[in-house]
Design a protein around this motif. Structure first.
Motif, short mmCIF file in Angstrom:
data_model
loop_
_atom_site.label_atom_id
_atom_site.label_comp_id
_atom_site.label_asym_id
_atom_site.label_seq_id
_atom_site.Cartn_x
_atom_site.Cartn_y
_atom_site.Cartn_z
N SER A 337 -40.00 23.22 -30.52
CA SER A 337 -40.43 24.18 -31.53
C SER A 337 -40.58 23.54 -32.90
CB SER A 337 -39.42 25.33 -31.62
OG SER A 337 -38.13 24.84 -31.95
N VAL A 338 -39.84 22.47 -33.15
CA VAL A 338 -39.95 21.72 -34.41
C VAL A 338 -41.12 20.74 -34.35
CG1 VAL A 338 -38.79 20.08 -35.95
CG2 VAL A 338 -37.49 21.94 -34.89
N PHE A 339 -41.27 20.07 -33.21
CA PHE A 339 -42.28 19.03 -33.09
C PHE A 339 -43.70 19.60 -32.97
CE2 PHE A 339 -38.70 16.52 -30.97
CZ PHE A 339 -38.38 15.86 -32.14
N ALA A 340 -43.86 20.74 -32.29
CA ALA A 340 -45.19 21.26 -31.95
C ALA A 340 -46.11 21.41 -33.16
CB ALA A 340 -45.06 22.57 -31.19
N PRO A 341 -45.67 22.04 -34.27
CA PRO A 341 -46.60 22.23 -35.39
C PRO A 341 -47.06 20.92 -36.04
CG PRO A 341 -44.66 23.64 -35.60
CD PRO A 341 -44.35 22.65 -34.54
N MET A 342 -46.31 19.83 -35.82
CA MET A 342 -46.61 18.56 -36.48
C MET A 342 -47.10 17.49 -35.52
SD MET A 342 -43.26 18.29 -38.98
CE MET A 342 -42.07 18.31 -37.61
N ILE A 343 -47.37 17.85 -34.27
CA ILE A 343 -47.56 16.84 -33.24
C ILE A 343 -48.78 15.95 -33.50
CG2 ILE A 343 -48.96 18.23 -31.66
CD1 ILE A 343 -46.04 15.82 -30.77
N PHE A 344 -49.82 16.46 -34.16
CA PHE A 344 -50.97 15.62 -34.47
C PHE A 344 -50.65 14.59 -35.55
CE2 PHE A 344 -53.13 19.33 -32.67
CZ PHE A 344 -54.06 18.72 -31.85
N THR A 345 -49.65 14.88 -36.38
CA THR A 345 -49.35 14.06 -37.55
C THR A 345 -48.18 13.11 -37.32
OG1 THR A 345 -50.12 15.89 -38.92
CG2 THR A 345 -48.87 14.17 -40.03
N LEU A 346 -47.24 13.49 -36.48
CA LEU A 346 -46.07 12.66 -36.23
C LEU A 346 -46.47 11.29 -35.68
CD1 LEU A 346 -43.71 15.25 -34.48
CD2 LEU A 346 -43.57 14.43 -36.84
N PRO A 347 -45.62 10.28 -35.92
CA PRO A 347 -44.38 10.31 -36.69
C PRO A 347 -44.64 10.11 -38.18
CG PRO A 347 -44.70 8.14 -35.80
CD PRO A 347 -45.86 8.96 -35.31
N PHE A 348 -43.61 10.30 -38.99
CA PHE A 348 -43.71 9.97 -40.41
C PHE A 348 -43.17 8.55 -40.63
CE2 PHE A 348 -43.36 14.67 -40.51
CZ PHE A 348 -44.62 14.92 -41.03
N PRO A 349 -43.67 7.86 -41.63
CA PRO A 349 -43.30 6.44 -41.80
C PRO A 349 -41.87 6.23 -42.27
CG PRO A 349 -44.69 7.17 -43.61
CD PRO A 349 -44.67 8.30 -42.62
N THR A 350 -41.25 5.19 -41.76
CA THR A 350 -39.92 4.77 -42.21
C THR A 350 -40.10 3.88 -43.43
OG1 THR A 350 -38.99 4.90 -39.98
CG2 THR A 350 -37.85 3.48 -41.57
N MET A 351 -39.72 4.40 -44.61
CA MET A 351 -39.93 3.69 -45.87
C MET A 351 -38.62 3.46 -46.61
SD MET A 351 -43.52 5.53 -47.04
CE MET A 351 -43.85 4.39 -48.38
N VAL A 352 -37.51 3.51 -45.87
CA VAL A 352 -36.19 3.20 -46.43
C VAL A 352 -35.49 2.23 -45.48
CG1 VAL A 352 -35.87 5.33 -47.76
CG2 VAL A 352 -35.25 5.29 -45.34
N GLU A 353 -34.50 1.53 -46.00
CA GLU A 353 -33.75 0.57 -45.18
C GLU A 353 -32.70 1.30 -44.35
OE1 GLU A 353 -33.89 -2.73 -44.64
OE2 GLU A 353 -35.67 -3.01 -45.91
N THR A 354 -32.89 1.27 -43.04
CA THR A 354 -31.92 1.83 -42.10
C THR A 354 -31.65 0.77 -41.03
OG1 THR A 354 -33.82 2.90 -41.01
CG2 THR A 354 -32.44 4.29 -42.42
N PRO A 355 -30.46 0.78 -40.44
CA PRO A 355 -30.07 -0.31 -39.54
C PRO A 355 -30.98 -0.44 -38.32
CG PRO A 355 -28.15 0.99 -40.18
CD PRO A 355 -29.36 1.74 -40.66
N ASN A 356 -31.32 -1.67 -37.97
CA ASN A 356 -32.03 -2.02 -36.73
C ASN A 356 -33.39 -1.33 -36.58
OD1 ASN A 356 -29.73 -3.58 -35.89
ND2 ASN A 356 -28.73 -1.66 -35.29
N GLN A 357 -34.07 -1.08 -37.69
CA GLN A 357 -35.39 -0.44 -37.63
C GLN A 357 -36.44 -1.27 -38.36
OE1 GLN A 357 -34.87 3.72 -38.84
NE2 GLN A 357 -34.51 4.22 -36.70
N GLU A 358 -36.31 -2.59 -38.23
CA GLU A 358 -37.25 -3.48 -38.90
C GLU A 358 -38.69 -3.27 -38.43
OE1 GLU A 358 -33.22 -5.36 -39.05
OE2 GLU A 358 -34.45 -4.45 -37.47
N THR A 359 -38.87 -3.09 -37.13
CA THR A 359 -40.22 -2.89 -36.60
C THR A 359 -40.84 -1.62 -37.15
OG1 THR A 359 -39.67 -4.09 -34.57
CG2 THR A 359 -41.61 -2.68 -34.50
N PHE A 360 -40.04 -0.54 -37.29
CA PHE A 360 -40.56 0.71 -37.83
C PHE A 360 -41.05 0.50 -39.27
CE2 PHE A 360 -37.40 3.24 -35.01
CZ PHE A 360 -38.16 2.92 -33.90
N ARG A 361 -40.28 -0.26 -40.05
CA ARG A 361 -40.70 -0.51 -41.43
C ARG A 361 -41.94 -1.40 -41.46
NH1 ARG A 361 -35.15 -0.10 -41.96
NH2 ARG A 361 -34.73 -2.30 -41.55
N MET A 362 -42.00 -2.35 -40.56
CA MET A 362 -43.16 -3.24 -40.47
C MET A 362 -44.44 -2.45 -40.19
SD MET A 362 -43.33 -6.50 -37.93
CE MET A 362 -44.77 -7.57 -37.82
#
Length: 470
Positions: A337-362
């Motif tokens: 129910s949360v994902f459905a309205p945004m499914i064409f647009t998801l995901p949103f970019p990871t633009m902060v430093e969080t552990p073990n998510q280097e590829t997402f930031r790249m």
């Protein structure tokens, strides 16, 4: 309305990226991205929008043959440059040529080298069938076996495997162009081909040892040949057999893609406009599809589909709760129910430093590009329905919607990697949406930029707050 990508859209998108980057870095300054990730994002966004604007104008009046050649050669050169760069970048950053947190990549490479050794020692047929039987699934067989074909003749070369990825990805641009022309005309087809040529994440996956590049190539080859089959006047053994072989290969990469592919074909046979698919042809194709389904019935693929269906209600909840325990505590509140309205647009970019998510930031720049272009994808679908043109493009529309619907009820609805197969199809519709953006609808895009700005700021807060670091 627009046979090329408008300058004001390109400039607005680039400006929005820099505004978002400054705002996120300022608001969450203690968790601001490292400079290298900012540079990856800046290059990705400026590269895509600047050259989408320029090339769609510059190549508009090229001959068909010249355009297709330039599209392929340019796509190949860009991908080859990135493959070489990323190989040495990962070597420097990680001490090996694989991306950050490369569990799957190393697994595929390890399985491929193991199978090569089985063949060389002459025990393949004794060991591998037992391994597959114990594994109980064929949906991940395709890529390791494809690596085996390469490793046997290249001495297990990683760089050559990625050069082959570049070749496949470059030719996929041509497939998109051909298919978009048949559905929406030459100008839209050229814009769609250029979008795929420049899409940052499609380029960057050529430098990763993951199955996505090969899987998307098989998917788009199936889509292009099926669209050709549906629209062509003549039916031959080859025109029917090739799409069915390709959809069979698709099941060896990801089961849900194979399901979406067959569902799209069956839906097109039922609902396509009469002038697109003649009635007699529908029965001939349906007969062969029926034989294909009968062949799969009762086999491993059928059992995988049955398992997916049985676990559809609990799979997403279980995985999201597990993700909440291991990472973001807010994940447990997400769902279809949360994902459905945004499914064409998801995901949103990871633009902060969080552990073990280097590829997402790249990859965040390419994700931002997708966020922007999703407006035109949604707009295109709206236009097709409002003008009652959807029956002319049923196959592409159903293929995209079916895969996204499956993704919505899965635990991977916000996974960039799982959204990637939808990207070439989304870019075809995005190109059509851009072409239809008259002055009447321009304010809608302005509203969209505000929505994306707020969403990215909110997503950055969500990632940090959910991990208890803000």
């Amino acid at each position: 309305m627009y046979p090329f990508f408008p300058k004001h859209i390109a400039n607005t998108s680039i400006a929005l990226y820099f505004i978002v980057l400054i705002m996120v870095s300022g608001l969450f300054i203690s968790h601001a991205m490292q400079l290298q990730w900012m540079l990856f994002g800046m290059v990705s966004v400026v590269f895509f929008f600047y050259y989408s604007r320029n090339l769609s104008r510059k190549w508009l009046y090229q001959s068909v043959k010249s355009f297709a050649r330039k599209l392929f050669v340019t796509a190949l050169l860009i991908r080859l440059v990135y493959v070489v760069f990323s190989y040495f970048y990962f070597m420097q950053a990680n001490g090996h040529p694989f991306e950050f947190a490369a569990g799957d990549s190393m697994g595929y490479h390890g399985e491929g080298t193991w199978i090569v050794d089985l063949i060389r020692y002459g025990v393949f047929w004794e060991v591998y069938p037992v391994y597959i039987q114990e594994k109980g699934a064929v949906s991940d067989m395709g890529y390791p076996l494809f690596l085996v074909l390469q490793y046997l003749v290249t001495d297990k070369s990683i760089i050559i495997a990625r050069i082959i990825k570049a070749l496949l990805s470059a030719y996929m641009c041509v497939l998109v162009y051909k298919m978009a022309v048949r559905n929406f005309g030459e100008a839209v087809g050229r814009m769609a081909g250029i979008f795929v040529l420049l899409m940052p994440n499609l380029i960057m996956y050529c430098g990763m040892h993951l199955k996505e590049t090969e899987m998307i190539f098989v998917m788009m080859a199936y889509a292009e040949r099926t669209d050709y089959l549906l629209r062509s006047r003549k039916i031959t053994v080859g025109t029917i057999a090739l799409p069915l072989v390709l959809v069979g290969l698709l099941f060896l990469f990801r089961t849900v893609l194979g399901i979406a592919a067959l569902f799209a074909l069956l839906t097109a046979l039922l609902f396509s406009a009469q002038h697109v698919v003649k009635r007699g042809k529908r029965w001939i194709i349906a007969f062969w599809v029926g034989l294909t389904l009968a062949f799969f019935a009762g086999g491993t693929i059928a059992m995988e589909i049955e398992t997916l269906w049985e676990e559809k209600d609990s799979n997403q909840q279980v995985r999201l709760e597990d993700r909440a325990r291991k990472g973001n505590t807010f994940a447990k509140y997400a769902g279809a129910s949360v994902f459905a309205p945004m499914i064409f647009t998801l995901p949103f970019p990871t633009m902060v430093e969080t552990p073990n998510q280097e590829t997402f930031r790249m990859l965040h720049g390419g994700v931002f590009v997708k966020n922007i272009l999703s407006f035109f994808t949604i707009f295109a679908i709206f236009i097709l329905i409002a003008r009652k043109r959807w029956r002319e493009n049923v196959f592409l529309l159903t293929f995209l919607l079916a895969y996204l619907a499956i993704l919505t009820v899965s635990a991977f609805a916000h996974s960039e990697r799982f959204h990637l197969p939808a990207v070439p199809l989304e870019l075809i519709f995005a190109a059509f949406g851009v072409s239809q953006l008259s002055k009447k609808y321009r304010p809608w895009f302005s509203v969209w930029t505000v929505i994306i700005f707020v969403a990215i700021i909110g997503w950055s807060w969500f990632k940090l707050k959910g991990r208890g670091v803000f």
